[in-house]
Scaffold this active site. Structure first.
Site, PDB file in Angstrom:
ATOM      1  CG  ASP A  23     101.107 -77.843   3.023  1.00 25.94           C
ATOM      2  OD1 ASP A  23     102.012 -77.046   2.762  1.00 25.94           O
ATOM      3  OD2 ASP A  23     100.137 -78.329   3.399  1.00 25.94           O
ATOM      4  CG  HIS A  51     105.960 -70.410   0.330  1.00 24.99           C
ATOM      5  ND1 HIS A  51     106.155 -69.050  -0.085  1.00 24.99           N
ATOM      6  CD2 HIS A  51     105.390 -70.489   0.655  1.00 24.99           C
ATOM      7  CE1 HIS A  51     105.243 -68.841   0.726  1.00 24.99           C
ATOM      8  NE2 HIS A  51     104.347 -70.086   1.299  1.00 24.99           N
TER       9      HIS A  51
END
Length: 434
Positions: A23, A51
């Site tokens: 992340d 993503h």
């Protein structure tokens, strides 16, 4: 002996790795850089990582298709190291096409990539539920069980879809064992073999145009002078070999995994860019020395919208940890750093950075490789002055707030690597290059 002029590989490939617990904002950087590369390759993981890409007022989450798909001149490859959920992949392809982008002829899938089957997802969820307090924090997407079958040499690969009889044979063999687990351990109904064979034969008809020997394709393109960008999922601290074991993923997000997961030889790698969030987050269980269980942690999560792109789970938040970062930079051979989400720190009067750990009264500068030790350390912080203003309009380092510049300078000094990319907002253009 007469000397011969052999053509040696040129370092035309760049690897992008997450240096933390995932992340870190890899999607934005890959999306930004894709315009400068001929090919973008996803080399490991599965649909357990998302993503997020923001452009033209849209926010799109991709789990399997490489982020470069939104650049028309870019070819995208899903490498052999990825485990593919066909249902999720087809949904993504449809999403991209609905946004007006051509996929056919621009997306190639490795014939050696392993598949995530319905029984992988079911067993993943059942096993995690049975763990109680010992839960790893899996996404329940079947990633771990698929990699387990791969290592046990029982996995079903994309190439198996091309041979219905072989597919049927492998499914019967696998389901014989899986159905025993479902029936005897979890008291669940067995999975019908014939129905699954029919379903996956239909997938083959759709996926077939995308399937190829991607290792051979990538090697040929590199030899022809094409440039390649390799993107992984998750981050180094979740690597099955180098992460906070057992609270890790089932693959290798590290730069070494880029070679094994794509078939590209190491001597083609010229740069390794380490994506580093300006603070830290973690999803699920596992040690997290700089975690903030107070209002500051809540504020970081609120401003940073720290919820998983795949699961929607709330992320744990904390200050930047340089002990962990140095460890990641060393393992990956990082050549430069991309600093993301600096804008999340715009509202803080003071910003802390962990520069060492304390354990039993002694200062540690090396990251503990065993989880038990890591869970006992206390962070040693250096406090920096915040900038209390936005950098979103800055396009050069000199245009950034002075204290923000000092934060970046401090990071460079501590890790002895250049910060060449700074994300000052979620949009494509909200970026500072140095």
């Amino acid at each position: 002996m007469e000397s011969k002029n052999f053509k040696l590989p040129s370092p035309l490939a760049t690897v992008i790795v997450g240096t933390q617990f995932g992340d870190e904002g890899k999607g934005k950087l890959v999306d930004y850089l894709s315009a400068n590369y001929d090919i973008v390759v996803r080399y490991q993981g599965g649909a357990n990582a998302g993503h997020t890409i923001c452009f033209d007022g849209k926010s799109v989450v991709l789990h399997l298709v490489p982020s470069g798909i939104f650049h028309e001149g870019c070819t995208c490859v899903i490498g052999n190291g990825v485990v593919i959920d066909p249902v999720a992949l087809l949904e993504e392809i449809k999403t991209v096409e609905n946004l007006g982008y051509d996929v056919r002829g621009r997306l190639f899938i490795s014939h050696n990539a392993h598949l995530i089957m319905p029984y992988h997802k079911l067993l993943d969820s059942l096993h995690e539920s049975a763990q109680g307090d010992q839960k790893i924090g899996t996404t329940g997407r079947g990633i771990g069980p698929s990699y387990e079958d791969k290592v046990a040499r029982k996995g079903i690969r994309v190439v198996d879809l091309l041979n219905p009889e072989l597919l049927k044979e492998k499914l019967r063999e696998n389901l014989s064992a899986k159905n025993k687990l479902l029936r005897n351990i979890y008291d669940r109904e067995e999975i019908d073999v014939e129905a699954m064979v029919q379903e996956y034969e239909e997938f083959d008809k759709i996926i077939d145009p995308y399937v190829t020997n991607t290792q051979a394709y990538l090697t040929r393109e590199l030899q022809a002078g094409k440039t390649v960008l390799l993107e992984g999922a998750q981050g180094c601290l979740l690597d099955v070999d180098h992460g906070t074991y057992p609270y890790v993923t089932s693959s290798n997000p590290t730069s070494g995994g880029a070679c094994t997961g794509s078939g590209i030889a190491p001597n083609y790698i010229g740069k390794v860019i380490g994506i580093t969030k300006a603070y830290m987050t973690r999803v699920g269980n596992g040690a997290f020395p700089t975690e903030l269980l107070d209002e500051t942690g809540e504020l970081l999560g609120k401003i940073g919208h720290e919820f998983g792109a795949t699961t929607g789970r709330k992320r744990r938040c904390g200050w930047l940890d340089l002990v962990a970062l140095r460890y990641s930079l060393a393992i990956n051979g990082v050549t430069e750093i991309a600093l993301t989400k600096l804008d999340v720190l715009d509202s803080f009067e003071e910003i802390k950075v962990c520069t060492a750990y304390l354990l039993d009264g002694k200062e540690l500068h090396d990251f503990p490789t065993d989880h038990q030790t890591l869970a006992q350390v206390t962070p040693v912080y250096t406090t920096l002055k915040g900038w209390m203003a936005s950098n979103a309009a800055a396009r050069t380092f000199e245009e950034m707030q002075l204290e923000a510049q000092r934060y970046v300078d401090f990071l460079e000094e501590q890790v002895q690597l250049p910060v060449t990319f700074i994300s000052v907002g979620p949009g494509r253009d909200e970026t500072v290059f140095r």
